[in-house]
Design an enzyme around this catalytic site. Structure first.
Site, PDB file in Angstrom:
ATOM      1  N   GLU A  27      19.567  33.994  41.415  1.00 33.62           N
ATOM      2  CA  GLU A  27      18.491  34.539  40.566  1.00 33.62           C
ATOM      3  C   GLU A  27      18.670  34.102  39.108  1.00 33.62           C
ATOM      4  O   GLU A  27      18.428  34.850  38.168  1.00 33.62           O
ATOM      5  CB  GLU A  27      18.463  36.065  40.658  1.00 33.62           C
ATOM      6  CG  GLU A  27      17.066  36.667  40.596  1.00 33.62           C
ATOM      7  CD  GLU A  27      16.339  36.574  41.930  1.00 33.62           C
ATOM      8  OE1 GLU A  27      15.154  36.927  41.984  1.00 33.62           O
ATOM      9  OE2 GLU A  27      16.951  36.135  42.913  1.00 33.62           O
TER      10      GLU A  27
ATOM     11  N   THR B 131      21.646  31.457  37.114  1.00 35.77           N
ATOM     12  CA  THR B 131      23.079  31.589  36.877  1.00 35.77           C
ATOM     13  C   THR B 131      23.334  32.436  35.628  1.00 35.77           C
ATOM     14  O   THR B 131      22.498  32.515  34.721  1.00 35.77           O
ATOM     15  CB  THR B 131      23.739  30.214  36.670  1.00 35.77           C
ATOM     16  OG1 THR B 131      23.244  29.642  35.448  1.00 35.77           O
ATOM     17  CG2 THR B 131      23.452  29.281  37.834  1.00 35.77           C
TER      18      THR B 131
ATOM     19  N   GLY C 133      17.402  19.178  42.227  1.00 34.91           N
ATOM     20  CA  GLY C 133      17.847  18.560  40.980  1.00 34.91           C
ATOM     21  C   GLY C 133      17.688  19.437  39.762  1.00 34.91           C
ATOM     22  O   GLY C 133      18.045  19.028  38.658  1.00 34.91           O
TER      23      GLY C 133
ATOM     24  N   GLN D 162      51.400  53.378  36.702  1.00 35.87           N
ATOM     25  CA  GLN D 162      50.439  53.171  35.618  1.00 35.87           C
ATOM     26  C   GLN D 162      49.642  51.876  35.770  1.00 35.87           C
ATOM     27  O   GLN D 162      48.440  51.843  35.489  1.00 35.87           O
ATOM     28  CB  GLN D 162      51.161  53.184  34.272  1.00 35.87           C
ATOM     29  CG  GLN D 162      50.212  53.195  33.076  1.00 35.87           C
ATOM     30  CD  GLN D 162      50.948  53.341  31.764  1.00 35.87           C
ATOM     31  OE1 GLN D 162      52.057  52.829  31.603  1.00 35.87           O
ATOM     32  NE2 GLN D 162      50.348  54.040  30.820  1.00 35.87           N
TER      33      GLN D 162
ATOM     34  N   HIS E  97      45.470  46.054  46.867  1.00 32.37           N
ATOM     35  CA  HIS E  97      45.933  45.944  48.252  1.00 32.37           C
ATOM     36  C   HIS E  97      47.158  45.038  48.398  1.00 32.37           C
ATOM     37  O   HIS E  97      47.770  45.003  49.473  1.00 32.37           O
ATOM     38  CB  HIS E  97      44.808  45.401  49.147  1.00 32.37           C
ATOM     39  CG  HIS E  97      43.773  46.412  49.515  1.00 32.37           C
ATOM     40  ND1 HIS E  97      42.867  46.916  48.611  1.00 32.37           N
ATOM     41  CD2 HIS E  97      43.506  47.029  50.704  1.00 32.37           C
ATOM     42  CE1 HIS E  97      42.065  47.775  49.220  1.00 32.37           C
ATOM     43  NE2 HIS E  97      42.438  47.868  50.483  1.00 32.37           N
TER      44      HIS E  97
ATOM     45  N   GLY F  50      49.354  41.923  49.265  1.00 35.31           N
ATOM     46  CA  GLY F  50      49.201  40.870  50.266  1.00 35.31           C
ATOM     47  C   GLY F  50      48.145  41.188  51.303  1.00 35.31           C
ATOM     48  O   GLY F  50      47.468  40.284  51.807  1.00 35.31           O
TER      49      GLY F  50
ATOM     50  N   ILE G 114      17.036  28.525  49.689  1.00 32.69           N
ATOM     51  CA  ILE G 114      15.985  29.516  49.919  1.00 32.69           C
ATOM     52  C   ILE G 114      16.454  30.496  50.995  1.00 32.69           C
ATOM     53  O   ILE G 114      16.548  30.137  52.175  1.00 32.69           O
ATOM     54  CB  ILE G 114      14.661  28.841  50.322  1.00 32.69           C
ATOM     55  CG1 ILE G 114      14.308  27.733  49.317  1.00 32.69           C
ATOM     56  CG2 ILE G 114      13.565  29.883  50.418  1.00 32.69           C
ATOM     57  CD1 ILE G 114      14.252  28.203  47.867  1.00 32.69           C
TER      58      ILE G 114
ATOM     59  N   ARG H  40      48.752  54.177  50.339  1.00 34.02           N
ATOM     60  CA  ARG H  40      49.933  53.308  50.212  1.00 34.02           C
ATOM     61  C   ARG H  40      50.922  53.917  49.234  1.00 34.02           C
ATOM     62  O   ARG H  40      50.543  54.333  48.128  1.00 34.02           O
ATOM     63  CB  ARG H  40      49.500  51.926  49.725  1.00 34.02           C
ATOM     64  CG  ARG H  40      50.640  50.930  49.527  1.00 34.02           C
ATOM     65  CD  ARG H  40      51.095  50.369  50.852  1.00 34.02           C
ATOM     66  NE  ARG H  40      51.865  49.150  50.651  1.00 34.02           N
ATOM     67  CZ  ARG H  40      53.195  49.108  50.485  1.00 34.02           C
ATOM     68  NH1 ARG H  40      53.897  50.228  50.467  1.00 34.02           N
ATOM     69  NH2 ARG H  40      53.802  47.942  50.315  1.00 34.02           N
TER      70      ARG H  40
END
Length: 382
Positions: free
Chosen positions: A362, A364, A126, A278, A337, A339, A154, A267
Site C-alpha cells: 500500500e 512503501t 517498473g 529487567q 522466546h 532459540g 495484485i 518460561r
C-alpha cells in the site's frame, strides 16, 4: 466514537471465528501455502465481505473504526485472512462513494455476499510505489476502451471477478495523474492472470501479475461514469486501504505481543519467570506501549473518515507507524522466546515473516514518509 452494540457483536463474532476456527488449524494452510477456501466461504456467510457495503445492498455497513477492529482480529489469527478482504473492501468503498447508479446495482449486492470478489490493481512491474510513472493505458475507441499494460503484486487476483484498475485514459494530460481513471475490469479476452508469486509470508492468499493485451472494456466501466478522475478516486480509496493495512499490522503485532506475554510468564530462568528479569520486562513494556500507540493512531484515522473528513495524512501516519511497530514487536517476540522463537514450533516466526508485507504494501514506508512530510507541510504552511 464508540462502536455500536451491533458493531461490538460483529467484532466478537470475528474474534470467536479466529479463536475457534482459525487458530487451531492455521498451520495446515500457512506452511504449505494453501488457499483457505473453506474459511473464505465461512467469511462470506458471516458477512465479512460486506463490511463496507450499504445495508440497502445487503451489506453490514459498519463504521471505519469497526472495520479496523475486524481486520485486526482477522490478522491476529492469520494476516492473510485480513488480506482476503482488503482490496475487496476498498473497491466496495469506491463503488459506494463514487460509482454510478448502474455500477452500484451491478456490483454492490453481489460483492456484499462475496459472490463477486474484487481487488485493486495499481502497482506496475517498473513503477512500484511511483504511480505517476504508470504505463498501463486504456485507449478510447468507438465502443469504450482498449487496455494494454501490466500490473503486479495484485492480491487475490486468481480469485477475483472484478478489478479496480488505475490506468491512463488521457496520455496528453500533465501532470500524468490528471489523465488517470479507475476502470472496473471483469475477465475478458486479452486479460490474463499469471500464476501466484512465491512469497516470504502472507501465504495462502495469492499475489499475481495481470497482463492486458488489447483487452476491451465498455465505456460505462469507468468508475463514476466520467474518465480522468481516477487519481482522486483512488487516493480516497487508499485512505481506507492504509487504515486496513495498519489494522492488519495491529493484528500481527497483537498476536506477537500476546505470544511474548504468555511465554515470558511460563518460561523461568534463575528461579523466576523471565519477565521479571529487567531486560525482558523492559522489552515487554516497550512492546505493549508501541502497540497501544499504533492502535490509537489507527483509530484516530478511522474516526476522521467516519466523520466524513479527509484522512490522508492520518491514514498514512497510522500505516507507517503500525507497520514498523508490528515488525519491531515480531522481532522482539522472537528475542523473548530465545532459540524457540526461531523454530516453527512456535508461531512467532510466522509473525516475523508476515510483518514486512505491511511495510512495503500500500505504498512503501519510504514513499509514505515523503507523502506524510508533504501533507504535513501543506497543512502548516507559514
Amino acid at each position: 466514537m464508540a462502536l455500536t452494540e451491533d458493531e461490538q457483536e460483529m467484532v466478537s463474532l470475528v474474534r470467536n471465528f479466529v479463536d475457534q476456527r482459525v487458530a487451531p488449524r492455521v498451520r495446515e494452510f500457512e506452511q504449505d501455502d494453501v488457499y483457505p477456501a473453506e474459511w473464505i466461504e465461512e467469511m462470506k456467510e458471516l458477512g465479512f465481505f460486506g463490511l463496507l457495503a450499504p445495508a440497502e445492498y445487503g451489506g453490514v455497513d459498519v463504521s471505519m473504526q469497526c472495520f479496523s477492529a475486524v481486520c485486526e482480529e482477522l490478522a491476529r489469527g492469520w494476516m492473510s485472512l485480513a488480506g482476503a478482504i482488503g482490496g475487496h473492501s476498498v473497491i466496495t468503498y469506491l463503488i459506494k462513494t463514487f460509482g454510478t447508479d448502474g455500477q452500484k446495482e451491478r456490483y454492490l449486492a453481489a460483492m456484499a455476499g462475496g459472490g463477486i470478489r474484487a481487488t485493486m490493481a495499481l502497482t506496475e512491474p517498473g513503477g512500484g510505489s511511483d504511480l505517476q510513472a504508470m504505463r498501463t493505458v486504456a485507449a478510447p475507441n468507438a465502443d469504450g476502451y482498449s487496455i494494454t499494460g501490466a500490473k503486479t503484486w495484485i492480491s487475490n487476483a486468481a480469485h477475483s471477478d472484478l478489478f479496480g484498475l488505475l490506468c491512463i485514459t488521457d496520455k496528453s494530460a500533465a501532470p500524468a495523474h490528471k489523465g488517470m481513471s479507475v476502470i472496473l475490469v471483469e475477465p475478458t479476452d486479452g486479460f490474463t492472470v499469471s500464476a501466484k508469486i512465491p512469497k516470504l509470508g502472507y501465504r495462502g492468499v495469492e499475489a499475481c501479475e495481470l497482463v492486458f493485451d488489447d483487452a476491451q472494456m465498455p465505456a460505462d466501466a469507468v468508475l463514476g461514469g466520467a474518465p480522468n478522475k481516477g487519481w482522486a478516486h483512488m487516493m480516497r480509496g487508499l485512505e481506507v486501504g492504509r487504515i486496513q493495512v495498519a489494522s492488519r499490522a495491529l493484528g500481527v503485532g497483537q498476536a506477537a505481543l500476546d505470544a511474548a506475554t504468555r511465554y515470558s510468564q511460563e518460561r523461568e530462568s534463575f528461579g523466576k519467570p523471565i519477565w521479571k528479569h529487567q531486560s525482558v520486562g523492559n522489552m515487554i513494556a516497550d512492546m505493549a506501549t508501541k502497540q497501544q500507540a499504533a492502535r490509537l493512531l489507527t483509530l484516530d484515522a478511522a474516526a476522521k473518515l467516519d466523520r466524513g473528513e479527509r484522512a490522508d495524512l492520518e491514514a498514512g501516519m497510522a500505516k507507517l507507524f503500525a507497520s514498523e511497530t508490528a515488525m519491531e514487536i515480531a522481532l522482539d517476540a522472537i528475542r523473548v522466546h530465545g532459540g524457540y522463537g526461531y523454530s516453527k514450533e512456535y508461531e512467532v516466526e510466522r509473525y516475523f515473516r508476515d510483518a514486512p508485507l505491511m511495510i512495503v504494501g500500500e505504498g512503501t514506508n519510504e514513499i509514505q514518509r515523503n507523502v506524510i512530510a508533504a501533507q504535513h507541510i501543506a497543512r502548516h504552511q507559514i
